[in-house]
Design a protein around this motif. Structure first.
Motif, PDB file in Angstrom:
ATOM      1  N   LEU A   1       0.697  -1.130   0.110  1.00 48.35           N
ATOM      2  CA  LEU A   1      -0.010  -0.189   0.011  1.00 48.35           C
ATOM      3  C   LEU A   1       0.976   1.361  -0.111  1.00 48.35           C
ATOM      4  N   ALA A   2       0.684   2.093  -0.965  1.00 52.35           N
ATOM      5  CA  ALA A   2       1.499   3.379  -1.000  1.00 52.35           C
ATOM      6  C   ALA A   2       0.827   4.572  -1.120  1.00 52.35           C
ATOM      7  N   ILE A   3       1.421   5.549  -0.226  1.00 51.43           N
ATOM      8  CA  ILE A   3       0.733   6.745  -0.032  1.00 51.43           C
ATOM      9  C   ILE A   3       1.341   7.888  -1.107  1.00 51.43           C
ATOM     10  N   TYR A   4       0.611   8.552  -1.817  1.00 56.47           N
ATOM     11  CA  TYR A   4       1.258   9.506  -2.505  1.00 56.47           C
ATOM     12  C   TYR A   4       0.547  10.921  -2.022  1.00 56.47           C
ATOM     13  N   PRO A   5       1.431  11.577  -1.144  1.00 57.61           N
ATOM     14  CA  PRO A   5       1.009  12.623  -0.453  1.00 57.61           C
ATOM     15  C   PRO A   5       1.130  13.816  -1.106  1.00 57.61           C
ATOM     16  N   GLY A   6       0.488  15.063  -1.019  1.00 52.36           N
ATOM     17  CA  GLY A   6       0.807  16.353  -1.461  1.00 52.36           C
ATOM     18  C   GLY A   6      -0.382  16.991  -1.143  1.00 52.36           C
ATOM     19  N   SER A   7      -0.207  18.373  -1.990  1.00 53.27           N
ATOM     20  CA  SER A   7      -0.997  19.361  -1.545  1.00 53.27           C
ATOM     21  C   SER A   7      -2.380  19.466  -2.747  1.00 53.27           C
ATOM     22  N   PHE A   8      -1.831  18.980  -3.890  1.00 48.73           N
ATOM     23  CA  PHE A   8      -2.749  18.703  -5.314  1.00 48.73           C
ATOM     24  C   PHE A   8      -3.624  20.115  -5.407  1.00 48.73           C
ATOM     25  N   ASP A   9      -3.062  21.425  -5.347  1.00 48.99           N
ATOM     26  CA  ASP A   9      -3.797  22.391  -5.427  1.00 48.99           C
ATOM     27  C   ASP A   9      -3.761  23.175  -6.744  1.00 48.99           C
ATOM     28  N   PRO A  10      -3.999  22.750  -7.781  1.00 44.26           N
ATOM     29  CA  PRO A  10      -4.873  21.496  -8.022  1.00 44.26           C
ATOM     30  C   PRO A  10      -3.748  20.543  -8.627  1.00 44.26           C
ATOM     31  N   VAL A  11      -4.736  19.366  -8.837  1.00 42.64           N
ATOM     32  CA  VAL A  11      -4.047  18.038  -9.391  1.00 42.64           C
ATOM     33  C   VAL A  11      -3.536  18.436 -11.038  1.00 42.64           C
ATOM     34  N   THR A  12      -2.277  18.304 -11.306  1.00 40.60           N
ATOM     35  CA  THR A  12      -1.985  18.838 -12.690  1.00 40.60           C
ATOM     36  C   THR A  12      -1.691  17.273 -13.375  1.00 40.60           C
ATOM     37  N   ASN A  13      -1.577  17.621 -14.521  1.00 42.01           N
ATOM     38  CA  ASN A  13      -1.232  16.150 -15.388  1.00 42.01           C
ATOM     39  C   ASN A  13       0.145  15.544 -15.084  1.00 42.01           C
TER      40      ASN A  13
ATOM     41  N   ARG B   1       1.871  25.308  -8.451  1.00 40.08           N
ATOM     42  CA  ARG B   1       1.845  27.007  -8.382  1.00 40.08           C
ATOM     43  C   ARG B   1       1.837  27.568  -9.548  1.00 40.08           C
ATOM     44  N   LEU B   2       2.553  26.989 -10.633  1.00 40.63           N
ATOM     45  CA  LEU B   2       2.676  27.561 -11.886  1.00 40.63           C
ATOM     46  C   LEU B   2       1.290  27.583 -12.537  1.00 40.63           C
ATOM     47  N   VAL B   3       0.421  26.694 -12.521  1.00 37.79           N
ATOM     48  CA  VAL B   3      -0.582  26.372 -12.946  1.00 37.79           C
ATOM     49  C   VAL B   3      -1.698  27.530 -12.470  1.00 37.79           C
ATOM     50  N   ARG B   4      -1.746  27.830 -10.968  1.00 36.35           N
ATOM     51  CA  ARG B   4      -2.553  28.786 -10.575  1.00 36.35           C
ATOM     52  C   ARG B   4      -2.161  30.115 -10.670  1.00 36.35           C
ATOM     53  N   GLU B   5      -0.708  30.365 -11.126  1.00 36.50           N
ATOM     54  CA  GLU B   5      -0.344  31.624 -11.540  1.00 36.50           C
ATOM     55  C   GLU B   5      -0.921  32.009 -12.667  1.00 36.50           C
ATOM     56  N   ILE B   6      -0.660  30.926 -14.064  1.00 34.36           N
ATOM     57  CA  ILE B   6      -0.859  31.247 -15.301  1.00 34.36           C
ATOM     58  C   ILE B   6      -2.500  31.299 -15.282  1.00 34.36           C
ATOM     59  N   ALA B   7      -3.235  30.704 -14.551  1.00 35.50           N
ATOM     60  CA  ALA B   7      -4.696  30.555 -14.712  1.00 35.50           C
ATOM     61  C   ALA B   7      -4.989  32.000 -14.282  1.00 35.50           C
ATOM     62  N   GLN B   8      -4.515  32.513 -13.102  1.00 34.17           N
ATOM     63  CA  GLN B   8      -4.953  33.838 -12.566  1.00 34.17           C
ATOM     64  C   GLN B   8      -4.667  35.073 -13.510  1.00 34.17           C
ATOM     65  N   LEU B   9      -3.540  34.729 -14.292  1.00 28.98           N
ATOM     66  CA  LEU B   9      -3.084  35.719 -15.180  1.00 28.98           C
ATOM     67  C   LEU B   9      -3.798  35.723 -16.609  1.00 28.98           C
ATOM     68  N   GLY B  10      -4.671  34.702 -16.633  1.00 30.53           N
ATOM     69  CA  GLY B  10      -5.362  34.464 -17.761  1.00 30.53           C
ATOM     70  C   GLY B  10      -4.648  33.910 -18.955  1.00 30.53           C
ATOM     71  N   GLY B  11      -3.454  32.998 -18.514  1.00 29.85           N
ATOM     72  CA  GLY B  11      -2.954  32.434 -19.525  1.00 29.85           C
ATOM     73  C   GLY B  11      -3.452  31.005 -19.876  1.00 29.85           C
ATOM     74  N   PRO B  12      -2.845  30.468 -21.004  1.00 28.51           N
ATOM     75  CA  PRO B  12      -3.510  28.922 -21.457  1.00 28.51           C
ATOM     76  C   PRO B  12      -3.036  27.936 -20.535  1.00 28.51           C
ATOM     77  N   ILE B  13      -4.117  27.068 -19.980  1.00 29.03           N
ATOM     78  CA  ILE B  13      -3.709  25.935 -19.094  1.00 29.03           C
ATOM     79  C   ILE B  13      -3.838  24.550 -19.778  1.00 29.03           C
ATOM     80  N   THR B  14      -4.526  24.622 -21.066  1.00 30.79           N
ATOM     81  CA  THR B  14      -4.776  23.460 -21.521  1.00 30.79           C
ATOM     82  C   THR B  14      -3.545  22.513 -21.648  1.00 30.79           C
ATOM     83  N   GLY B  15      -3.648  21.127 -21.434  1.00 33.77           N
ATOM     84  CA  GLY B  15      -2.638  20.289 -21.487  1.00 33.77           C
ATOM     85  C   GLY B  15      -1.765  20.018 -20.136  1.00 33.77           C
TER      86      GLY B  15
END
Ligand code: PNS
Length: 220
Positions: free
Chosen positions: A65-77, A191-205
């Motif tokens: 049984l493995a635990i994958y811990p983290g903040s996942f804010d949000p989960v990324t690819n 963190r980068l995903v949140r920042e890009i999204a907050q600044l209106g950048g593309p997060i597709t993919g």
């Protein structure tokens, strides 16, 4: 490794390593660990006592049984890539979100749980959970044998090494296993995903479509 041949020896007492080592004829029970030291000499160490914490840590792992811990804010690819790899090699994988009262997260714990449940639906050996406090204590309560962490680049290594060694010190029964996500995710972070999204950048993919939708809804 050089083979050990010639005779079999038994360590006379695990408790008193200074006691003599006796040679015996075959068959005998070997209850010592052997290794070659730096100068090529044979070093004999008492095997851990049966049932001791070290002996339990040395046991072969079954039904991992493995635990994958983290903040996942949000989960990324990148997280998802690691979950897919982990789900293949561990019997069960618990993706566990740290309830961190100090951080000011973008998504609530419930939202992160919902998103993770949605994106991990394809794997029936993957479970989503939440924990607070010490990770090793949570691992003990869950009877987990492995902590899974991803290393994207050398820059992750030092922090991850320090954490893994400290977790080992706190609980030697739990092994940290590092896995590498696909190179295409080596620069990706929540963190980068949140920042890009907050600044209106593309997060597709960068994130699963359901997370992209939630990010847009949260930020607009
Ligand atoms: O994805 P993150 O934010 O880098 O995850 C960090 C996490 C949750 C793995 C780490 O902060 C953690 O384990 N926190 C729990 C508290 C703990 O056990 N601290 C001692 C670590 S040696």
């Amino acid at each position: 490794m050089r083979p050990l041949v010639g005779f079999l020896i038994e360590y006379s007492s695990a408790k008193k390593p200074s006691l003599e080592i006796r040679s015996r004829q075959f068959p005998c029970v070997i209850c010592a660990n052997f290794r070659y030291n730096h100068s090529g000499g044979l070093q004999v160490e008492p095997a851990p006592e049966f049932g001791s914490e070290q002996a339990q840590a040395d046991e072969t792992m079954k039904n991992v049984l493995a635990i994958y811990p983290g903040s996942f804010d949000p989960v990324t690819n990148g997280h998802l890539d690691l979950i897919e790899r982990g789900a293949k090699i561990f019997d069960r994988l618990v993706v566990s979100i740290l309830r961190n009262f100090e951080k000011d997260p973008l998504f609530t714990i419930d939202e992160r749980v919902e998103m993770l449940r949605e994106v991990t639906r394809p794997w029936d050996n993957v479970e989503i959970d939440v924990f607070s406090g010490l990770l090793v204590e949570y691992a003990r309560l869950r009877e987990a044998n492995v902590l899974l962490r991803g290393i994207r680049a050398v820059s992750d290594y030092e922090y991850e090494l320090q954490m893994a060694m400290m977790n080992r010190k706190l609980n030697p029964k739990v092994e940290t296993v590092f896995m590498l996500p696909a190179v295409s995710y080596s620069y990706l972070s929540s963190r980068l995903v949140r920042e890009i999204a907050q600044l209106g950048g593309p997060i597709t993919g960068l994130v699963p479509p359901v997370v992209e939708e939630r990010l847009r809804a949260k930020i607009l």
